[in-house]
Design a protein around this motif. Structure first.
Motif, PDB file in Angstrom:
ATOM      1  N   CYS A  17       0.851  -1.188   0.000  1.00  0.00           N
ATOM      2  CA  CYS A  17       0.000   0.000   0.000  1.00  0.00           C
ATOM      3  C   CYS A  17       0.887   1.238   0.000  1.00  0.00           C
ATOM      4  N   PRO A  18       0.832   2.041  -1.060  1.00  0.00           N
ATOM      5  CA  PRO A  18       1.684   3.238  -1.114  1.00  0.00           C
ATOM      6  C   PRO A  18       1.489   4.190   0.067  1.00  0.00           C
ATOM      7  N   LEU A  19       0.254   4.422   0.494  1.00  0.00           N
ATOM      8  CA  LEU A  19       0.034   5.334   1.620  1.00  0.00           C
ATOM      9  C   LEU A  19       0.572   4.747   2.928  1.00  0.00           C
ATOM     10  N   ARG A 114      -8.145   1.412   0.931  1.00  0.00           N
ATOM     11  CA  ARG A 114      -6.832   2.062   0.901  1.00  0.00           C
ATOM     12  C   ARG A 114      -6.153   2.037  -0.460  1.00  0.00           C
ATOM     13  N   TYR A 115      -6.367   1.000  -1.264  1.00  0.00           N
ATOM     14  CA  TYR A 115      -5.715   0.950  -2.573  1.00  0.00           C
ATOM     15  C   TYR A 115      -6.331   1.972  -3.522  1.00  0.00           C
ATOM     16  N   ARG A 116      -7.639   2.104  -3.475  1.00  0.00           N
ATOM     17  CA  ARG A 116      -8.317   3.094  -4.312  1.00  0.00           C
ATOM     18  C   ARG A 116      -7.923   4.513  -3.881  1.00  0.00           C
ATOM     19  N   ILE A 117      -7.873   4.749  -2.576  1.00  0.00           N
ATOM     20  CA  ILE A 117      -7.474   6.057  -2.054  1.00  0.00           C
ATOM     21  C   ILE A 117      -6.020   6.337  -2.416  1.00  0.00           C
ATOM     22  N   SER A 118      -5.164   5.327  -2.302  1.00  0.00           N
ATOM     23  CA  SER A 118      -3.755   5.492  -2.690  1.00  0.00           C
ATOM     24  C   SER A 118      -3.643   5.910  -4.144  1.00  0.00           C
ATOM     25  N   GLN A 124      -0.677   5.534  -7.615  1.00  0.00           N
ATOM     26  CA  GLN A 124      -0.321   4.120  -7.487  1.00  0.00           C
ATOM     27  C   GLN A 124      -1.370   3.416  -6.642  1.00  0.00           C
ATOM     28  N   LYS A 125      -1.922   2.334  -7.180  1.00  0.00           N
ATOM     29  CA  LYS A 125      -2.864   1.527  -6.400  1.00  0.00           C
ATOM     30  C   LYS A 125      -2.115   0.619  -5.444  1.00  0.00           C
ATOM     31  N   GLN A 129       6.637  -3.868  -3.762  1.00  0.00           N
ATOM     32  CA  GLN A 129       7.248  -3.828  -2.450  1.00  0.00           C
ATOM     33  C   GLN A 129       7.684  -2.393  -2.226  1.00  0.00           C
ATOM     34  N   CYS A 130       6.825  -1.602  -1.618  1.00  0.00           N
ATOM     35  CA  CYS A 130       7.194  -0.218  -1.308  1.00  0.00           C
ATOM     36  C   CYS A 130       8.347  -0.266  -0.304  1.00  0.00           C
ATOM     37  N   GLU A 131       9.378   0.479  -0.574  1.00  0.00           N
ATOM     38  CA  GLU A 131      10.553   0.426   0.293  1.00  0.00           C
ATOM     39  C   GLU A 131      10.490   1.498   1.367  1.00  0.00           C
ATOM     40  N   LEU A 132      10.826   1.113   2.588  1.00  0.00           N
ATOM     41  CA  LEU A 132      10.867   2.082   3.675  1.00  0.00           C
ATOM     42  C   LEU A 132      12.101   2.953   3.590  1.00  0.00           C
ATOM     43  N   LYS A 133      13.136   2.503   2.886  1.00  0.00           N
ATOM     44  CA  LYS A 133      14.393   3.233   2.848  1.00  0.00           C
ATOM     45  C   LYS A 133      14.295   4.532   2.078  1.00  0.00           C
TER      46      LYS A 133
END
Length: 135
Positions: A17-19, A114-118, A124-125, A129-133
């Motif tokens: 989830c991008p958000l 959350r995916y639609r809101i993102s 981006q839906k 693997q969104c990276e925390l770095k």
């Protein structure tokens, strides 16, 4: 001498989830005292690492585990995480008795969509693997 500290709160979040990833990046940046640990529930080995946790429940709403093993869910996680990095005042009103029921209802709606809101907010839906770095 062991200098590794046990985190006070381990957050189980949706790394696709991008958000969610954006919020975790902010928390990680503020986590100077290592009070928080971050676990992406979308990793391939999640179920092997945490066999006692219900993946579907974790995916439906954000969860966290305190050092004593107690679980927090939803906006209680958000408030506690931000409190531990010194910014709890930002989310404290969401836990006030008159606001809490409405905020919790809104959070359930947000988590479900959350995916639609993102997509609406970031374009981006989902990400593999969104990276925390990343800053």
């Amino acid at each position: 001498m062991n200098t590794k500290t046990t985190p006070q709160l381990t957050i189980f979040y949706d790394g696709g989830c991008p958000l969610c990833a954006i919020e975790m990046r902010h928390l990680k940046r503020l986590n100077q005292d290592n009070k928080l640990a971050f676990v992406d529930i979308m990793t391939a080995d999640f179920n092997q690492r945490f066999p006692g946790l219900d993946w579907q429940a974790l995916n439906d709403r954000i969860h966290a585990m305190r050092a004593d093993g107690t679980m927090l869910i939803g906006l209680d996680v958000t408030y506690e995480a931000w409190r531990l990095v010194g910014k709890g005042w930002l989310y404290a009103p969401l836990r006030w008795p008159l606001i809490k029921p409405l905020a919790d209802r809104f959070y359930l709606w947000f988590a479900k969509h959350r995916y639609r809101i993102s997509y609406l907010l970031t374009g981006q839906k989902r990400c593999q693997q969104c990276e925390l770095k990343k800053p």
